[in-house]
Design a protein around this motif. Structure first.
Motif, short mmCIF file in Angstrom:
data_model
loop_
_atom_site.label_atom_id
_atom_site.label_comp_id
_atom_site.label_asym_id
_atom_site.label_seq_id
_atom_site.Cartn_x
_atom_site.Cartn_y
_atom_site.Cartn_z
N LEU A 39 0.83 -1.20 0.00
CA LEU A 39 0.00 0.00 0.00
C LEU A 39 0.87 1.25 0.00
CD1 LEU A 39 -2.93 -0.87 2.45
CD2 LEU A 39 -2.95 -0.88 -0.04
N LYS A 40 1.96 1.25 0.78
CA LYS A 40 2.86 2.40 0.82
C LYS A 40 3.52 2.61 -0.54
CE LYS A 40 3.96 2.07 5.73
NZ LYS A 40 4.97 1.65 6.71
N ALA A 41 3.90 1.52 -1.21
CA ALA A 41 4.53 1.63 -2.54
C ALA A 41 3.55 2.20 -3.55
CB ALA A 41 5.04 0.27 -2.99
N GLU A 42 2.29 1.74 -3.50
CA GLU A 42 1.28 2.28 -4.41
C GLU A 42 1.04 3.76 -4.14
OE1 GLU A 42 -3.38 1.78 -5.82
OE2 GLU A 42 -2.59 0.37 -4.32
N LEU A 43 0.97 4.14 -2.88
CA LEU A 43 0.77 5.54 -2.52
C LEU A 43 1.92 6.40 -3.02
CD1 LEU A 43 -0.87 7.68 -1.01
CD2 LEU A 43 0.37 7.05 1.07
N GLN A 44 3.14 5.91 -2.85
CA GLN A 44 4.31 6.65 -3.32
C GLN A 44 4.29 6.81 -4.83
OE1 GLN A 44 6.55 8.26 -1.58
NE2 GLN A 44 7.64 8.91 -3.41
N ARG A 45 3.92 5.73 -5.55
CA ARG A 45 3.84 5.79 -7.02
C ARG A 45 2.77 6.79 -7.46
NH1 ARG A 45 0.48 3.86 -10.41
NH2 ARG A 45 -0.50 2.41 -8.95
N LEU A 46 1.63 6.77 -6.81
CA LEU A 46 0.56 7.72 -7.17
C LEU A 46 1.02 9.16 -6.97
CD1 LEU A 46 -2.55 5.90 -5.69
CD2 LEU A 46 -2.11 6.35 -8.10
N LYS A 47 1.70 9.42 -5.85
CA LYS A 47 2.11 10.79 -5.55
C LYS A 47 3.27 11.26 -6.42
CE LYS A 47 0.67 11.35 -0.76
NZ LYS A 47 1.16 11.56 0.62
N SER A 48 4.21 10.36 -6.71
CA SER A 48 5.42 10.79 -7.41
C SER A 48 5.38 10.60 -8.92
CB SER A 48 6.65 10.09 -6.83
OG SER A 48 6.55 8.70 -7.06
N VAL A 49 4.50 9.72 -9.41
CA VAL A 49 4.44 9.45 -10.85
C VAL A 49 3.09 9.86 -11.45
CG1 VAL A 49 4.60 7.66 -12.64
CG2 VAL A 49 6.10 7.55 -10.64
N GLU A 50 2.03 9.27 -10.94
CA GLU A 50 0.69 9.49 -11.52
C GLU A 50 0.23 10.95 -11.39
OE1 GLU A 50 -1.43 7.16 -13.01
OE2 GLU A 50 0.10 5.59 -12.86
N ARG A 51 0.34 11.51 -10.19
CA ARG A 51 -0.12 12.88 -9.96
C ARG A 51 0.59 13.88 -10.88
NH1 ARG A 51 0.01 14.91 -3.92
NH2 ARG A 51 -2.14 14.19 -3.73
N PRO A 52 1.94 13.86 -10.97
CA PRO A 52 2.61 14.79 -11.88
C PRO A 52 2.23 14.58 -13.35
CG PRO A 52 4.18 13.93 -10.29
CD PRO A 52 2.91 13.16 -10.12
N GLU A 53 2.02 13.32 -13.76
CA GLU A 53 1.60 13.05 -15.14
C GLU A 53 0.25 13.66 -15.44
OE1 GLU A 53 1.71 8.81 -15.74
OE2 GLU A 53 3.90 8.77 -15.92
N VAL A 54 -0.68 13.55 -14.50
CA VAL A 54 -2.02 14.11 -14.68
C VAL A 54 -1.95 15.63 -14.73
CG1 VAL A 54 -4.26 14.42 -13.56
CG2 VAL A 54 -3.25 12.16 -13.69
N ILE A 55 -1.15 16.22 -13.87
CA ILE A 55 -1.01 17.69 -13.87
C ILE A 55 -0.45 18.15 -15.21
CG2 ILE A 55 0.29 19.60 -12.84
CD1 ILE A 55 -0.03 18.08 -10.13
N GLN A 56 0.52 17.42 -15.73
CA GLN A 56 1.11 17.76 -17.03
C GLN A 56 0.07 17.62 -18.15
OE1 GLN A 56 4.10 19.02 -17.70
NE2 GLN A 56 3.62 19.10 -19.88
N ALA A 57 -0.73 16.55 -18.10
CA ALA A 57 -1.76 16.33 -19.13
C ALA A 57 -2.81 17.45 -19.10
CB ALA A 57 -2.42 14.97 -18.94
N ILE A 58 -3.17 17.89 -17.90
CA ILE A 58 -4.14 18.99 -17.78
C ILE A 58 -3.55 20.28 -18.35
CG2 ILE A 58 -5.33 20.49 -16.12
CD1 ILE A 58 -5.78 17.97 -14.39
N ALA A 59 -2.30 20.54 -18.04
CA ALA A 59 -1.64 21.75 -18.55
C ALA A 59 -1.57 21.73 -20.08
CB ALA A 59 -0.24 21.87 -17.96
N GLU A 60 -1.25 20.58 -20.66
CA GLU A 60 -1.18 20.46 -22.12
C GLU A 60 -2.55 20.64 -22.75
OE1 GLU A 60 0.71 16.71 -22.98
OE2 GLU A 60 2.62 17.36 -22.13
N ALA A 61 -3.58 20.08 -22.12
CA ALA A 61 -4.94 20.20 -22.65
C ALA A 61 -5.43 21.65 -22.57
CB ALA A 61 -5.89 19.27 -21.90
N ARG A 62 -5.08 22.34 -21.48
CA ARG A 62 -5.46 23.75 -21.33
C ARG A 62 -4.81 24.61 -22.39
NH1 ARG A 62 -5.35 24.59 -14.94
NH2 ARG A 62 -7.58 24.35 -14.61
N ALA A 63 -3.59 24.25 -22.76
CA ALA A 63 -2.85 25.04 -23.76
C ALA A 63 -3.50 24.98 -25.13
CB ALA A 63 -1.41 24.55 -23.84
#
Length: 160
Positions: free
Chosen positions: A14-38
């Motif tokens: 569970l800790k590994a999944e949480l770390q992956r979500l925070k360090s990989v998934e969350r930044p990818e989603v933020i980047q995708a939103i920024a690209e879509a907004r552009a």
């Protein structure tokens, strides 16, 4: 707060999944939103909608995992009193024989969030686990199953 039992291995997953979500998934989603907004107009922007939906899923899963870990009671079966006696306790791995069919199976008793029958992990709240808790190698456990009462002999108890 109700404490939820977890094995050491389950808590680490569970800790590994949480770390992956925070360090990989969350930044990818933020980047995708920024690209879509552009791309401009957000009213008919499918990429933006998909990214926002994924962001909701990721944030929800992060909150769920943080809640589970904050309420977790991490148990190492080797440290439990019953382990020294060879008794079936939470976290124990048990080799069983179905007395009716002779089929042998091995299960580990784990928390509800860790249970996965394909991996041989059964929930501590399942009927078979409840019937096995407190038993020793050589004991017979009666399990009330949907098909009727089944009997299992405990062949071996290990604490891995």
């Amino acid at each position: 707060m109700i404490k939820v039992p977890l094995t050491v291995v389950g808590a680490e997953k569970l800790k590994a999944e949480l770390q992956r979500l925070k360090s990989v998934e969350r930044p990818e989603v933020i980047q995708a939103i920024a690209e879509a907004r552009a791309q401009g107009d957000l009213s008919e922007n499918a990429e933006y909608e998909a990214a926002k939906e994924k962001q909701g899923f990721v944030e929800g899963r992060i909150a769920e995992l943080e809640g589970k870990l904050s309420n977790a009671q991490i148990i190492d079966p080797k440290d439990l009193a019953g382990a020294a006696e060879g008794r079936v306790v939470f976290g124990a791995t048990i080799a069983l024989e179905d007395l009716e069919g002779g089929k042998q199976v091995t299960y580990q008793i784990v928390g509800d969030d860790e249970a996965d029958l394909k991996d041989g992990k059964i929930s501590v709240s399942s009927p078979i686990a409840r019937a096995l808790i407190g038993k020793y190698a050589g004991d017979v456990a009666e399990v009330v199953a949907p098909g009727g009462i089944r009997e299992y002999e405990v062949l071996d108890v290990q604490y891995l």
